[in-house]
Design an enzyme around this catalytic site. Structure first.
Site, short mmCIF file in Angstrom:
data_model
loop_
_atom_site.label_atom_id
_atom_site.label_comp_id
_atom_site.label_asym_id
_atom_site.label_seq_id
_atom_site.Cartn_x
_atom_site.Cartn_y
_atom_site.Cartn_z
N ASP A 116 -23.16 28.65 -14.36
CA ASP A 116 -22.87 29.62 -13.29
C ASP A 116 -23.09 31.03 -13.83
O ASP A 116 -23.73 31.88 -13.17
CB ASP A 116 -21.42 29.51 -12.80
CG ASP A 116 -21.13 28.22 -12.05
OD1 ASP A 116 -20.91 28.27 -10.84
OD2 ASP A 116 -21.15 27.13 -12.67
N ILE A 139 -24.36 29.12 -8.58
CA ILE A 139 -24.44 27.67 -8.37
C ILE A 139 -23.52 27.36 -7.20
O ILE A 139 -22.30 27.36 -7.33
CB ILE A 139 -23.98 26.84 -9.59
CG1 ILE A 139 -24.90 27.10 -10.78
CG2 ILE A 139 -23.99 25.35 -9.24
CD1 ILE A 139 -24.63 26.21 -11.99
N THR A 152 -20.72 23.74 -7.25
CA THR A 152 -20.49 23.49 -8.69
C THR A 152 -19.93 22.08 -8.93
O THR A 152 -20.23 21.45 -9.94
CB THR A 152 -19.55 24.56 -9.28
OG1 THR A 152 -20.07 25.84 -8.93
CG2 THR A 152 -19.47 24.47 -10.79
N LYS A 162 -27.93 22.04 2.42
CA LYS A 162 -27.75 21.63 3.81
C LYS A 162 -28.50 22.59 4.74
O LYS A 162 -29.15 22.18 5.69
CB LYS A 162 -26.26 21.60 4.16
CG LYS A 162 -25.50 20.53 3.36
CD LYS A 162 -24.05 20.39 3.77
CE LYS A 162 -23.09 21.34 3.11
NZ LYS A 162 -22.98 21.25 1.64
N ARG A 204 -19.38 22.75 9.36
CA ARG A 204 -18.53 23.06 8.21
C ARG A 204 -17.14 23.41 8.72
O ARG A 204 -16.89 24.53 9.16
CB ARG A 204 -19.13 24.21 7.41
CG ARG A 204 -18.38 24.43 6.11
CD ARG A 204 -19.02 25.44 5.20
NE ARG A 204 -18.31 25.45 3.94
CZ ARG A 204 -18.59 24.67 2.92
NH1 ARG A 204 -19.61 23.84 2.98
NH2 ARG A 204 -17.87 24.71 1.83
P1 AMP Z 1 -20.06 22.31 -0.51
O1 AMP Z 1 -20.96 22.13 -1.69
O2 AMP Z 1 -20.80 22.40 0.78
O3 AMP Z 1 -18.95 21.32 -0.48
O4 AMP Z 1 -19.42 23.74 -0.63
C1 AMP Z 1 -19.12 24.36 -1.84
C2 AMP Z 1 -18.31 25.58 -1.54
O5 AMP Z 1 -17.10 25.23 -0.90
C3 AMP Z 1 -17.87 26.35 -2.74
O6 AMP Z 1 -18.83 27.32 -3.09
C4 AMP Z 1 -16.55 27.00 -2.31
O7 AMP Z 1 -16.71 28.39 -2.10
C5 AMP Z 1 -16.25 26.35 -0.97
N1 AMP Z 1 -14.84 25.92 -0.80
C6 AMP Z 1 -13.85 25.92 -1.72
N2 AMP Z 1 -12.69 25.48 -1.17
C7 AMP Z 1 -12.96 25.20 0.13
C8 AMP Z 1 -12.16 24.73 1.22
N3 AMP Z 1 -10.86 24.42 1.08
N4 AMP Z 1 -12.77 24.58 2.42
C9 AMP Z 1 -14.08 24.84 2.57
N5 AMP Z 1 -14.88 25.30 1.57
C10 AMP Z 1 -14.32 25.47 0.36
MG MG Z 2 -20.48 28.25 -3.36
#
Ligand code: AMP
Ligand code: MG
Length: 316
Positions: A44, A123, A126, A232, A246
């Protein structure tokens, strides 16, 4: 307005950042604890340093909103790991790089109020990166708070893809190089077999609520693909998927700008639509969080308003 020539160094920077991430992912990656937050890895920091270094060179006066901070790099990483990041970045840039350079680059442009602001998630996904799944290097550009350009480096998408938007046109090119092709969202309607994409992580996505919305919106038997990061967005812009809901399981969760700025630019240029659950555009004018928006709906635009109306009734 930026020309392609102006923008090319930033496309190259995303490719280099992706190379660094791929190198790290192939080896054993240790995550560094970020208390109460998402995990963070040396990749990162390395990825953000590469993107910011390019900004210091080509857009030195622009503002930057980026996920990682120099202070955390200094305080949370032991010296050996800081040196490791500097070495990785130096090898990628083919130059001598010190840990002090990394700190300076990580914080470049932070807190500036400017007409043009770059938004970086070095990233995105992550957790996916750590688990050997998908992740995205995301670089967005806001002009007057509107996402006007964006780059998504997607090492796990096909052979590895760079998906980007500039001046209202979206394109895709292999990360390894080639001729960029124009891309557009699909023409599929919910009555056909809709391809939906969603987060893998249960903490990030209320999968059951999303399933309810598909059903009530008449999206029968959707083809569901769960992948991490802004890949996505890249899939919908390329016409490989049609809908991305989302909806966080945490009712008061507010999305981070770096998880969406580049993606919104790419989708808009590819002819798709992005709104919150109430049908409003995402408001990038209020800092690091999308404080004025709840949930995010990304689609090819074919039935967007209908899906928004259904989402409003399902999400209380
Ligand atoms: P994804 O890879 O689509 O699951 O999304 C990753 C992103 O989810 C990360 O970069 C975080 O900023 C974000 N994230 C962290 N906690 C949450 C949460 N409780 N609800 C939704 N998104 C989140
Ligand atoms: Mg992110």
């Amino acid at each position: 307005m930026l020309s392609t020539t102006d923008f090319t160094p930033m496309l190259e920077a995303v490719c280099r950042a992706a190379q660094l991430c791929q190198r790290v992912q192939e080896k054993q990656v240790l995550d560094v604890e970020k208390p109460g937050r998402e995990p963070v890895t040396i990749a990162d920091y390395g990825s953000q340093a590469i993107l910011c270094q390019a900004l210091t060179q080509y857009f030195p006066n622009d503002g930057v909103i980026a996920e990682e901070q120099g202070e955390h790099f200094l305080n949370a990483l032991p010296e050996e790991q800081r040196q490791h990041v500097a070495t990785l970045v130096g090898e990628t840039l083919q130059n001598v790089v010190t840990a002090e350079d990394i700190v300076r680059w990580l914080d470049h442009g932070r807190g500036r109020t400017t007409q043009r602001t770059w938004v970086i998630d070095p990233i995105d996904g992550t957790k996916g990166f750590l688990a050997g799944r998908h992740y995205t290097i995301a670089l967005g550009l806001l002009e007057g708070h509107l996402p006007v350009a964006g780059v998504l480096g997607c090492p796990g998408y096909g052979e590895g893809m760079l998906v980007y938007a500039l001046n209202g046109e979206a394109r895709r090119v292999p990360l390894a190089g080639g001729f960029p092709e124009r891309i557009r969202v699909s023409m599929r309607t919910p009555k056909e077999r809709f391809h939906v994409v969603e987060s893998v992580e249960q903490q990030h996505a209320a999968h059951d609520v999303m399933q309810q919305i598909y059903e009530q919106a008449g999206i029968t038997n959707p083809q569901v693909l769960r992948i991490d990061g802004q890949d996505k967005y890249a899939l919908i812009a390329s016409g490989d998927a049609d809908l991305y809901l989302r909806i966080s399981p945490k009712a008061d969760y507010r999305e981070r700008v770096w998880d969406h700025a580049a993606g919104v630019a790419v989708i808009t240029a590819a002819g798709g639509t992005v709104t919150d659950k109430d049908g409003n555009q995402l408001d990038f004018s209020v800092g690091e969080k999308l404080a004025n928006n709840m949930s995010v709906i990304v689609s090819n635009g074919r039935a967007h308003d209908h899906i928004v109306r259904v989402a409003q009734t399902v999400i209380s």
